[in-house]
Design a protein around this motif. Structure first.
Motif, PDB file in Angstrom:
ATOM      1  N   GLY A  61     108.440  -6.652  54.014  1.00  0.00           N
ATOM      2  CA  GLY A  61     108.342  -5.683  52.925  1.00  0.00           C
ATOM      3  C   GLY A  61     108.694  -6.303  51.584  1.00  0.00           C
ATOM      4  O   GLY A  61     108.034  -6.045  50.566  1.00  0.00           O
ATOM      5  N   GLN A  62     109.713  -7.136  51.579  1.00  0.00           N
ATOM      6  CA  GLN A  62     110.122  -7.818  50.343  1.00  0.00           C
ATOM      7  C   GLN A  62     109.040  -8.784  49.884  1.00  0.00           C
ATOM      8  O   GLN A  62     108.732  -8.867  48.689  1.00  0.00           O
ATOM      9  N   GLN A  65     106.182  -7.063  48.201  1.00  0.00           N
ATOM     10  CA  GLN A  65     106.532  -6.708  46.825  1.00  0.00           C
ATOM     11  C   GLN A  65     106.453  -7.927  45.913  1.00  0.00           C
ATOM     12  O   GLN A  65     105.890  -7.858  44.821  1.00  0.00           O
ATOM     13  N   GLU A  66     107.001  -9.053  46.363  1.00  0.00           N
ATOM     14  CA  GLU A  66     107.033 -10.256  45.537  1.00  0.00           C
ATOM     15  C   GLU A  66     105.638 -10.826  45.294  1.00  0.00           C
ATOM     16  O   GLU A  66     105.307 -11.197  44.174  1.00  0.00           O
ATOM     17  N   THR A  71     104.564  -1.889  47.234  1.00  0.00           N
ATOM     18  CA  THR A  71     105.822  -1.365  47.744  1.00  0.00           C
ATOM     19  C   THR A  71     105.618  -0.735  49.113  1.00  0.00           C
ATOM     20  O   THR A  71     104.794   0.170  49.273  1.00  0.00           O
ATOM     21  N   THR A  73     107.404   1.403  52.076  1.00  0.00           N
ATOM     22  CA  THR A  73     108.545   2.257  52.386  1.00  0.00           C
ATOM     23  C   THR A  73     108.492   2.658  53.846  1.00  0.00           C
ATOM     24  O   THR A  73     107.434   3.040  54.351  1.00  0.00           O
ATOM     25  N   ALA A  92     102.688   2.084  48.907  1.00  0.00           N
ATOM     26  CA  ALA A  92     102.476   2.891  47.706  1.00  0.00           C
ATOM     27  C   ALA A  92     101.081   2.632  47.148  1.00  0.00           C
ATOM     28  O   ALA A  92     100.673   1.482  47.014  1.00  0.00           O
ATOM     29  N   ARG A  94      98.195   1.921  44.683  1.00  0.00           N
ATOM     30  CA  ARG A  94      98.098   1.268  43.377  1.00  0.00           C
ATOM     31  C   ARG A  94      96.674   0.776  43.203  1.00  0.00           C
ATOM     32  O   ARG A  94      95.977   0.567  44.178  1.00  0.00           O
TER      33      ARG A  94
END
Length: 133
Positions: A61-62, A65-66, A71, A73, A92, A94
């Motif tokens: 998950g990290q 994001q990077e 994101t 969740t 999320a 986008r």
């Protein structure tokens, strides 16, 4: 707009709600999400299937994001969690993130949780549903 890296091919018109045109028309837009090609998505799903611990899941998950600006969740759903279907798992939305990807990644995580129930318990524990004093 040209990109210095391979990007995901466009979905057929009307088949997806990714709003990719917002990225292509704005030179200041964050286009990292377009790096997730279909081949890379398959590799991501395989990587998720190989996860064996809660820490690895959080690391994926990290990294999402990077590297992609996406994101992830994962939380217990609003009702009881009796099976892995009780978890709210979502990417999320986008611009540029394909609808199929937003479905494939949570499905892969659910399969992972079914194969490793200890990860599901760790998620519940992280959200303090066991009621520790």
């Amino acid at each position: 707009m040209t990109f210095p890296f391979p990007i995901r091919t466009e979905c057929p018109p009307g088949a997806c709600d990714c709003r990719r045109e917002l990225l292509e028309n704005d030179p200041q837009a964050d286009v990292r999400v377009l790096r997730l090609t279909r081949e890379e998505e398959k590799r991501l799903v395989e990587r998720i299937a190989a996860i064996g611990s809660y820490a690895e899941l959080m690391r994926v998950g990290q990294r999402l994001q990077e590297q992609l600006g996406v994101t992830l969740t994962i939380a217990p759903g609003p009702n009881e969690v009796r099976t892995v279907r009780g978890f709210a798992i979502e990417l999320a939305p986008r611009p540029g993130l394909c609808r199929k990807t937003r479905q494939a990644v949570p499905a892969a995580i659910r399969r992972c949780l079914e194969a490793h129930p200890e990860i599901a318990f760790a998620i519940l524990d992280a959200h303090d549903l066991f009621g520790r004093p």
